[in-house]
Design a protein around this motif. Structure first.
Motif, short mmCIF file in Angstrom:
data_model
loop_
_atom_site.label_atom_id
_atom_site.label_comp_id
_atom_site.label_asym_id
_atom_site.label_seq_id
_atom_site.Cartn_x
_atom_site.Cartn_y
_atom_site.Cartn_z
N VAL A 47 41.52 48.38 35.82
CA VAL A 47 41.23 47.72 37.09
C VAL A 47 42.41 46.83 37.47
CG1 VAL A 47 39.64 46.18 38.30
CG2 VAL A 47 38.76 47.74 36.55
N ALA A 48 42.90 46.99 38.69
CA ALA A 48 44.03 46.19 39.16
C ALA A 48 43.60 44.74 39.31
CB ALA A 48 44.54 46.73 40.49
N VAL A 94 48.13 53.97 26.35
CA VAL A 94 46.96 53.10 26.40
C VAL A 94 47.20 52.00 27.42
CG1 VAL A 94 47.76 51.59 24.54
CG2 VAL A 94 45.33 51.87 24.89
N SER A 95 46.11 51.47 27.99
CA SER A 95 46.25 50.39 28.97
C SER A 95 45.24 49.29 28.69
CB SER A 95 46.02 50.93 30.38
OG SER A 95 44.69 51.39 30.54
N LEU A 96 45.57 48.08 29.16
CA LEU A 96 44.68 46.92 29.08
C LEU A 96 44.73 46.23 30.43
CD1 LEU A 96 43.00 44.78 27.36
CD2 LEU A 96 45.17 43.56 27.22
N ASP A 97 43.56 46.12 31.10
CA ASP A 97 43.54 45.47 32.41
C ASP A 97 43.15 44.00 32.27
OD1 ASP A 97 40.72 45.31 32.24
OD2 ASP A 97 40.42 47.06 33.50
N PHE A 98 43.11 43.30 33.39
CA PHE A 98 42.85 41.86 33.38
C PHE A 98 41.45 41.50 32.90
CE2 PHE A 98 40.82 42.86 37.34
CZ PHE A 98 39.95 41.82 37.64
N GLN A 99 40.54 42.46 32.89
CA GLN A 99 39.18 42.22 32.42
C GLN A 99 39.05 42.45 30.91
OE1 GLN A 99 37.03 44.94 34.94
NE2 GLN A 99 36.69 43.34 36.46
N GLY A 100 40.10 42.96 30.30
CA GLY A 100 40.05 43.24 28.86
C GLY A 100 39.66 44.67 28.54
N ASN A 101 39.54 45.53 29.54
CA ASN A 101 39.21 46.93 29.31
C ASN A 101 40.41 47.64 28.69
OD1 ASN A 101 36.60 46.88 30.59
ND2 ASN A 101 37.68 46.78 32.54
#
Length: 106
Positions: A47-48, A94-101
């Motif tokens: 999520v952006a 792999v990715s990590l968004d600002f929500q911790g996902n």
């Protein structure tokens, strides 16, 4: 409360910007919480939004999701940390968004 409203407002404003896709585009979702309070993802794609995780915190969070050998972490224009990691013996993006996902690339 004001901080949560400010974060949500920032997420809404950032979601209007054009998406910069590396492997999996960040999705805009103004209805999502600013903080992911559980250990489970609330989204199957990053999520952006303005990401306050440091590189070290991002690496730790990705490792806590079951990945190892986390490397090449870079924050993209959407505030999503992206890098490479292993899960088992398989290397993946792999990715990590600002929500911790934490999400693997598809």
């Amino acid at each position: 409360m004001i901080r949560v409203i400010a974060l949500l407002s920032a997420a809404i404003l950032l979601s209007a910007a054009p998406a910069f896709a590396q492997t999996q585009p960040a999705q805009s979702a103004p209805g999502n919480k600013a903080v992911n309070s559980s250990s489970e993802n609330n989204s199957n794609a990053p999520v952006a939004g303005r990401n306050s995780f440091t590189e070290g915190q991002a690496k730790t969070r990705i490792e806590a999701a079951g990945y190892s050998d986390v490397s090449d972490l870079k924050k993209d224009d959407n505030g999503v940390w992206r890098g490479k990691a292993k899960k088992g013996d398989k290397q993946t993006d792999v990715s990590l968004d600002f929500q911790g996902n934490v999400n693997p690339a598809n």
